[in-house]
Design a protein around this motif. Structure first.
Motif, PDB file in Angstrom:
ATOM      1  N   TYR A  39     -41.368 150.138  57.966  1.00  0.00           N
ATOM      2  CA  TYR A  39     -42.518 149.236  57.984  1.00  0.00           C
ATOM      3  C   TYR A  39     -42.043 147.851  57.548  1.00  0.00           C
ATOM      4  N   PRO A 183     -45.461 151.059  53.744  1.00  0.00           N
ATOM      5  CA  PRO A 183     -46.102 149.780  54.083  1.00  0.00           C
ATOM      6  C   PRO A 183     -46.493 148.974  52.854  1.00  0.00           C
ATOM      7  N   PRO A 446     -45.644 151.429  61.989  1.00  0.00           N
ATOM      8  CA  PRO A 446     -44.213 151.217  61.722  1.00  0.00           C
ATOM      9  C   PRO A 446     -43.577 150.390  62.828  1.00  0.00           C
TER      10      PRO A 446
END
Length: 739
Positions: A39, A183, A446
């Motif tokens: 990410y 993330p 991603p």
């Protein structure tokens, strides 16, 4: 190289071009099977280098070259180790905070910790972040902090590899990207980096520029006090003496006095500067943060020495030399400018000068101050002497002019100091133009997986490498290999080709007797039959076989051709005239202890008419010719052998013996007579035997390349004209015959 041939070669090796890329792609698939999703979060910083909406006190124009240099400097700072270390500390502090959900958890099997250690590490990291000072390997706490950084995967290399910093082309923005397996971690790290770097950048620039502003503020206050003092003195003098205007000069003495007073004023100004410089250097040594150039001080010292020398000459000469006075004024002006430059450079340079350098500069300034004070004492002494001499002149006017000049000089110095002070304040206001224009947020998806790209790239790369290797091997392979290449590179007519077979334990009868043999065997038999047809088409009984090189396969071809001719009831006589290598005699005359050979001489004694005897030359008659023939174990195949290993040529061995008559006699009893000549490149045997043959057939090996000696032999074969019966390409790879 023939492109068509190259294409056929590639087609034949297509399985390599397919198998290797497939294996490479499969290996890449296995290697990337466990790759994690990535990410990437992005934040942006506005630098203000190309666009700035702040209020400027100076009219500063945009310079593209300076902006590019500032961008390069900024990117170097952002990529420096201190910026990366600050981010590592920030991330580790987050994971060690009990109120936060950690991004990473260390492997308990490889990492052990306790609450006391964690608190110790947190305290160290907070102190380092607050002071913006990274740990070094010499610090006592370095091993402990490094242990936690590596355990939580926030070490320098981990963070540096995940961080990407670049300028967005043709914009004022710097983009910061951070990639990780989470993330939230990516967004937090990108924002933390921009926050910590802006703080570090602002602190560093403010520290350097703020010191310059403080110093200049002190100079402005001093110059203002001096200006006010001079103006007050001027006003009081005018009021007390009722002097409203000053006109003219009072002769040469007055001019001399004015010049001396100008020197005194300049000397006092210099003393003031040196005192301020000593004060400033003393503070710099205390804080060790601001460099001053030694070159400027050296230049000031040289200028003062020149001024002192010229001043002595001027005073000694009666203070009437106008040229010396002009030179003194120019040098004094240069001295003032140089002093201002040194002060300005001392106030604006960043860190880089050591304490030893500052101490040396302080020492030089103290020496220069002492020199200037001595110079001032001399000037004041001279002024007093001149004043005494001109006491009877208009002292009030001269005194007024002097005070006015001092007031004007003080006003100029004050104005210059105020201008520098305002410029420094403006620079301080512009110290930190960096600001975040785009904060990073946790990415929803991603990054596009590079796994497919890696697999495809591995397949394409391996295919390309295989292709280049095959083409390269083909290009460097100079062997004849195929009939088409033989025709293009040699230029001789081709009578036929024979494929390569395994001739170990070779039994030609079993080859021709077996049914449905392998592909190689069947092709060998078919090519021999085609070659038999070509030999029959020559309409020649006596055929000489030769080759450019040794071991090209003459013996094997002659034997094989004799066998296929015997299959159609052709009587074949092989005369082994290769006296250098009697392979045919050894193969076909095997198990014959009384093998008759061609190179044995029979002498016949002749009697002359006078009854005297003489030794006759050996010769072949019809009866002895048939005695030379040796039967073989193969039907219809006969051989005339030789003992082998001879160093003589056929012309020397057959000298005086009617070999042509032997050939003629034997030709009546056989359908074909086959002769073998030694290699053309090495021996002259073939050239000596050509006259006995109806046709000459050359044997070439497909495994050899054509060299210079081969070309000379080829040229000779071409010179035979119609007597040349063609070439046979031997040992051709069965696969190449299908191209």
């Amino acid at each position: 190289m023939d492109l068509l041939l190259l294409g056929k070669v590639l087609w034949r090796k297509a399985w390599i071009l397919i198998a290797i890329p497939v294996v490479a792609a499969f290996a890449a698939y296995l290697f990337t099977m466990n790759s994690e999703l990535t990410y990437k979060a992005t934040s942006q910083i506005s630098t203000g280098f190309t666009i700035n909406d702040q209020v400027h006190l100076t009219d500063e124009k945009f310079n593209l070259r300076d902006a590019d240099m500032r961008f390069s400097n900024l990117l170097n700072q952002m990529n420096s180790s201190i910026a990366t270390n600050l981010l590592s500390y920030k991330l580790l502090l987050h994971d060690l905070n009990p109120l936060e959900v950690p991004f990473h958890r260390p492997d308990p099997n490889k990492f052990s910790s306790n609450a006391q250690e964690k608190e110790r590490v947190r305290t160290i990291l907070k102190q380092r972040l607050d002071s913006i000072r990274p740990l070094t390997s010499t610090d006592v706490d370095y091993p402990l902090v490094k242990k936690y950084l590596e355990g939580y995967a926030y070490g320098y290399s981990n963070v540096k590899d995940a961080l990407a910093i670049e300028r967005i082309k043709n914009t004022d923005y710097i983009q910061v990207d951070f990639s990780s397996d989470k993330p939230n971690l990516s967004a937090y790290a990108a924002n933390a980096f921009t926050e910590e770097f802006i703080r570090y950048y602002s602190t560093a620039r403010t520290s350097r520029t703020g010191e310059s502003v403080d110093f200049l503020k002190q100079v402005v206050d001093e110059k203002k006090a001096e200006r006010d003092s001079k103006l007050e003195m001027l006003q009081m003098f005018k009021s007390s003496n009722n002097v409203l205007d000053v006109q003219g000069e009072s002769g040469a003495k007055m001019a001399q006095l004015s010049g001396l007073e100008s020197q005194r004023d300049l000397s006092r100004s210099n003393i003031n500067r040196y005192e301020l410089m000593i004060q400033r250097l003393t503070e710099d040594i205390k804080y060790a943060s601001s460099p001053v150039t030694n070159g400027g001080n050296q230049r000031i010292f040289e200028l003062r020495e020149k001024i002192n020398r010229l001043n002595e000459r001027y005073i000694t000469g009666g203070s009437t030399n106008q040229r010396l006075l002009d030179s003194l004024n120019i040098l004094r002006q240069q001295l003032g400018e140089q002093t201002d430059m040194v002060n300005r450079m001392g106030s604006t340079l960043g860190t880089g000068v050591t304490v030893a350098d500052l101490k040396q500069q302080l020492k030089d300034a103290q020496i220069n101050l002492q020199v200037e004070r001595t110079n001032l004492s001399a000037i004041e002494s001279k002024i007093r002497e001149v004043q005494y001499n001109i006491s009877g002149y208009a002292s009030k006017e001269a005194r007024l002019a002097t005070i006015q000049k001092e007031a004007d000089l003080a006003l100029q110095e004050y104005s210059a100091a105020v201008e520098k002070y305002n410029e420094a304040k403006n620079r301080l206001a512009e110290t930190n133009t960096l600001r975040v224009v785009l904060a990073a947020v946790p990415p929803l998806n991603p990054e596009t997986s590079t796994r497919v790209l890696i697999i495809a790239l591995s397949g394409i790369t391996s295919f390309t490498l295989c292709l280049f290797v095959i083409i390269g091997l083909e290009l460097i392979d100079g062997s004849v290999r195929t009939p088409d290449k033989f025709k293009s590179s040699v230029g001789l007519p081709l009578a036929g080709s024979v494929n390569r077979i395994d001739n170990r334990n070779f039994n030609i009868r079993s080859y021709f007797n077996q049914q449905n043999g392998n592909e190689e065997t069947e092709m060998f038999k078919s090519l021999l039959r085609k070659l038999r047809h070509e030999i029959e088409s020559l309409n020649a009984k006596v055929i000489l076989f030769t080759s450019p090189k040794r071991k090209d396969g003459k013996t094997f071809l002659m034997f094989s051709l004799s066998y296929v001719l015997s299959l159609i009831n052709k009587r074949v006589l092989i005369i082994d005239t290769n006296f250098k290598n009697n392979s045919l005699s050894q193969i076909l005359g095997r198990n014959q202890s009384d093998l008759k050979v061609l190179d044995s001489k029979r002498l016949k004694m002749l009697t002359s008419a006078e009854g005297q005897t003489r030794e006759a030359q050996p010769e072949f008659d019809q009866e002895s010719s048939y005695d030379l023939i040796n039967p073989t174990k193969y039907k219809n195949i006969y051989i005339v052998g030789n003992s082998g290993g001879g160093h003589e040529s056929p012309a020397e061995i057959l000298s005086g013996r009617d070999f042509s008559n032997l050939i003629s006699v034997l030709a009546d009893s056989f359908d074909y007579i086959l002769l073998e000549g030694a290699a053309l490149n090495d021996y002259s045997d073939t050239k000596e035997l050509v006259k006995y043959a109806d046709k000459v057939v050359a044997v070439f090996s497909a495994e050899t390349s054509i060299k210079q000696l081969d070309r000379e032999s080829i040229y000779y074969l071409k010179s035979l004209g119609k007597k040349f019966g063609g070439a046979i390409l031997n040992r051709v790879d069965t696969k190449n015959l299908k191209l």
